[in-house]
Design an enzyme around this catalytic site. Structure first.
Site, PDB file in Angstrom:
ATOM      1  N   HIS A   1       9.262  -8.692   0.527  1.00 56.56           N
ATOM      2  CA  HIS A   1       9.096  -7.246   0.429  1.00 56.56           C
ATOM      3  C   HIS A   1      10.415  -6.563   0.791  1.00 56.56           C
ATOM      4  O   HIS A   1      11.161  -7.044   1.654  1.00 56.56           O
ATOM      5  CB  HIS A   1       7.979  -6.800   1.385  1.00 56.56           C
ATOM      6  CG  HIS A   1       7.485  -5.419   1.144  1.00 56.56           C
ATOM      7  ND1 HIS A   1       8.116  -4.307   1.662  1.00 56.56           N
ATOM      8  CD2 HIS A   1       6.431  -4.956   0.435  1.00 56.56           C
ATOM      9  CE1 HIS A   1       7.460  -3.219   1.280  1.00 56.56           C
ATOM     10  NE2 HIS A   1       6.429  -3.588   0.531  1.00 56.56           N
TER      11      HIS A   1
ATOM     12  N   PHE B   1       6.288   2.518  -4.265  1.00 61.05           N
ATOM     13  CA  PHE B   1       7.697   2.632  -3.858  1.00 61.05           C
ATOM     14  C   PHE B   1       8.344   3.968  -4.241  1.00 61.05           C
ATOM     15  O   PHE B   1       9.411   4.299  -3.754  1.00 61.05           O
ATOM     16  CB  PHE B   1       8.543   1.482  -4.426  1.00 61.05           C
ATOM     17  CG  PHE B   1       8.087   0.129  -3.974  1.00 61.05           C
ATOM     18  CD1 PHE B   1       8.275  -0.275  -2.665  1.00 61.05           C
ATOM     19  CD2 PHE B   1       7.451  -0.738  -4.852  1.00 61.05           C
ATOM     20  CE1 PHE B   1       7.840  -1.517  -2.227  1.00 61.05           C
ATOM     21  CE2 PHE B   1       7.011  -1.985  -4.431  1.00 61.05           C
ATOM     22  CZ  PHE B   1       7.202  -2.375  -3.124  1.00 61.05           C
TER      23      PHE B   1
ATOM     24  N   ASP C   1       0.845  -1.195   0.000  1.00 61.57           N
ATOM     25  CA  ASP C   1       0.000   0.000   0.000  1.00 61.57           C
ATOM     26  C   ASP C   1       0.879   1.245   0.000  1.00 61.57           C
ATOM     27  O   ASP C   1       2.098   1.141   0.135  1.00 61.57           O
ATOM     28  CB  ASP C   1      -0.978   0.003   1.183  1.00 61.57           C
ATOM     29  CG  ASP C   1      -0.308  -0.206   2.535  1.00 61.57           C
ATOM     30  OD1 ASP C   1       0.928  -0.324   2.587  1.00 61.57           O
ATOM     31  OD2 ASP C   1      -1.025  -0.248   3.548  1.00 61.57           O
TER      32      ASP C   1
ATOM     33  N   TYR D   1       2.969   4.659   0.892  1.00 61.79           N
ATOM     34  CA  TYR D   1       3.681   5.077   2.100  1.00 61.79           C
ATOM     35  C   TYR D   1       2.706   5.822   3.016  1.00 61.79           C
ATOM     36  O   TYR D   1       1.984   6.715   2.556  1.00 61.79           O
ATOM     37  CB  TYR D   1       4.831   6.013   1.752  1.00 61.79           C
ATOM     38  CG  TYR D   1       5.966   5.375   0.978  1.00 61.79           C
ATOM     39  CD1 TYR D   1       6.707   4.321   1.506  1.00 61.79           C
ATOM     40  CD2 TYR D   1       6.316   5.853  -0.289  1.00 61.79           C
ATOM     41  CE1 TYR D   1       7.766   3.764   0.802  1.00 61.79           C
ATOM     42  CE2 TYR D   1       7.373   5.300  -1.004  1.00 61.79           C
ATOM     43  CZ  TYR D   1       8.088   4.259  -0.459  1.00 61.79           C
ATOM     44  OH  TYR D   1       9.126   3.705  -1.163  1.00 61.79           O
TER      45      TYR D   1
END
Length: 212
Positions: free
Chosen positions: A179, A74, A61, A63
């Site tokens: 991740h 990202f 999801d 930041y």
């Protein structure tokens, strides 16, 4: 709160004809209070037209830091310093993989080359990571991934939520890893070489590699 009509209006036109907009009705009814990114950036990853998606990088999801969320998974705005920890880890892997040292956290240039930067959940409450899971976004983004995968896109899937989508890709067109978060990067993200692997697959398909 965003009305359904507002949400549909924000969705880039090429995707409206492809996706089931009924899912947005559920999301609009649940999307209450302050959220990130700004409304205009919710669908920024979909500014890349469907037929131009060559690679899709899937995260979790946005930041939860208001200074970081900007609509591309990202990515951050170009003047952002210090970079979020996950993005620093991505750049560490990029340097180890291809020898390219990158410092600018704005990944728009990846998007311009056909790399979709997509989160499973497209909104989040400020400072509350994971807070908008189960609003309906997962079904919406799953349909996006299904479409681009069927069209031959390469999948780069990072983290548990992203890995749920592996089945939609051809086995030779999907790259999976933990991740890049500091909590999990050492459990299989570092050393996964996603960038060189994606370029090798593109070259095998006689397509232009990405300038990461």
């Amino acid at each position: 709160m965003l009305a359904l009509d507002d949400l549909i209006e924000l969705l880039p036109a090429p995707w409206r004809a492809i996706l089931d907009l009924k899912v947005l009705e559920e999301i609009a009814s649940n999307l209450d209070g302050v959220f990130l990114p700004e409304s205009r950036d919710i669908f920024r990853s979909l500014e890349l037209p469907p037929d131009q998606v060559r690679v899709v990088i899937v995260g979790q999801d946005p930041y939860p830091n208001p200074k970081h969320a900007m609509g591309l998974a990202f990515s951050v705005n170009p003047d952002t310093q210090p970079l979020p920890a996950s993005l620093r880890n991505i750049f560490t892997e990029l340097e180890n993989d291809l020898g390219y040292k990158r410092t600018n956290g704005d990944l728009s240039d990846w998007s311009e080359q056909g790399v979709m930067l997509l989160n499973r959940t497209l909104t989040v409450a400020p400072l509350k990571a994971g807070s908008h899971q189960k609003l309906g976004w997962e079904r919406f983004t799953q349909s996006i991934v299904e479409y681009v995968a069927k069209n031959g896109a390469i999948g780069i899937l990072w983290g548990k939520q992203a890995l749920e989508l592996a089945e939609y890709f051809d086995k030779d067109s999907v790259i999976t890893a933990a991740h890049p978060s500091p909590l999990s990067a050492y459990r299989g993200f570092f050393g996964s070489k996603p960038f060189s692997t994606a370029n090798s697959i593109l070259e095998r398909k006689q397509l232009t590699p990405i300038k990461w």
